[in-house]
Design an enzyme around this catalytic site. Sequence first.
Site, PDB file in Angstrom:
ATOM      1  CB  SER A  42      45.211  53.667  20.257  1.00  0.00           C
ATOM      2  OG  SER A  42      45.923  52.479  20.396  1.00  0.00           O
ATOM      3  CE  LYS A  54      48.800  37.490  29.298  1.00  0.00           C
ATOM      4  NZ  LYS A  54      49.026  36.372  28.383  1.00  0.00           N
TER       5      LYS A  54
END
Length: 411
Positions: A136, A247
Amino acid sequence: MDYNNFFKSKLDNLKDEGLYRTFREIDRHQNLFPKALEYNEGHNREVEIWCSNDYLNMSQHPEVMQTCIDVISELGTGSGGTRNISGTSSYHVGLEKCLAELHNKDRALVFPSAYTANQSTISILCKNIDDIEIFSDELNHASLIEGIRNSGAKYHIFKHNNIDDLEKKLNDCDIEKPKLIVCESIYSMEGIRSPLKEIVRLAKKYNSLTYLDEVHSVGLYGPSGSGIAAELGIDRDIDIINGTLSKSFGQMGGYIAANADLIDYIRSFAPGFIFTSSINPSVAAASIKSIEISKVAETLRLKIRENSSIIREGLRSVNIPFIDNESHIVPILVKGPLECKQISKLLLDDFGIYIQPVFYPTVPKGEERLRVTITPKHSKADIDNFISCINEAWNILNFERAESKNLNSRA
Ligand SMILES: Cc1ncc(COP(=O)(O)O)c(C=O)c1O
């Protein structure tokens, strides 16, 4: 235990560190954006918004609003249940088809938010694959981190956008073990892209699955706004693409897109999908309309590119430090949470410019900033006024001036 004392002392600590958040009340009346009305102690006044994620202003597009109203008139407001128990309307199914098409995948799955999509998908995916190891990026969003932690799988954090570090970590792991690489296509707090082609190359070399958060790129980049993986021609190489409806598309909800079996697997096993009510049908319908409009919104995307160049040029001309990038996100660096709050307050109170300060835990301590987002609705005059106001605020507070910073060097 004195519970109230506990909560109060935690909050006092947060306030002492300057990390306590206050919400400004901003009503974004349609037709006014980027202007809006701020309510403050019974008064209201016009301000200008410089930090909205309604990137294409689709939340106030007349056709999108009308679609939402029509479907409310037709089906009412709520969805009435979870997807399994009466909460799947034709609009939910239509939206998933539309999203799968957008990302060139077999299927898509809609969640109440991109946060839950990330958290639930990664955690259930990795919980059930024995011995999987996760890789990650260190600046991944909280929802990705939550998913990784909740999975209970072993994870490695690679340096931000650093391919060498990622490869070293992949190489240290047994090649036979299942793996998942998790990253974003544009990092929301810096506006910088990840080295996606390189990541895909490594994923293939080390036989890893890939999970890509495109929350800040869908609608804005790639062919018809289909995201950066599509722009690079590697959308089919990414196993799971995540995006938001909240968004660029101006609605509410999030999703993943992937191959048919993977989607069916998440649909069948992820508690964060199964045990929550589905989004309102009107929101699903408005999302479809918004995606249709966004697909052909090349003029708006061009305007965003032009506007962001103008604002960067303006900041450069007065030596206000910002993170240099080519996106719609312009992070202005104001070190220190108190300083960041101070300039944000001054800009709003004295100049009517609204930009919320961003500090820990949203960004690392010492990297506080004003995250400016530019939209097609900001005019050249708005930008000129913004530069002049921030320049004056910088003078009043006697903040240090410096050149922009290219954070790609962090890698
Ligand atoms: C990178 C990233 N992923 C996911 C999310 C969550 O999106 P949503 O608002 O749809 O929950 C955000 C929210 O800002 C984000 O920045």
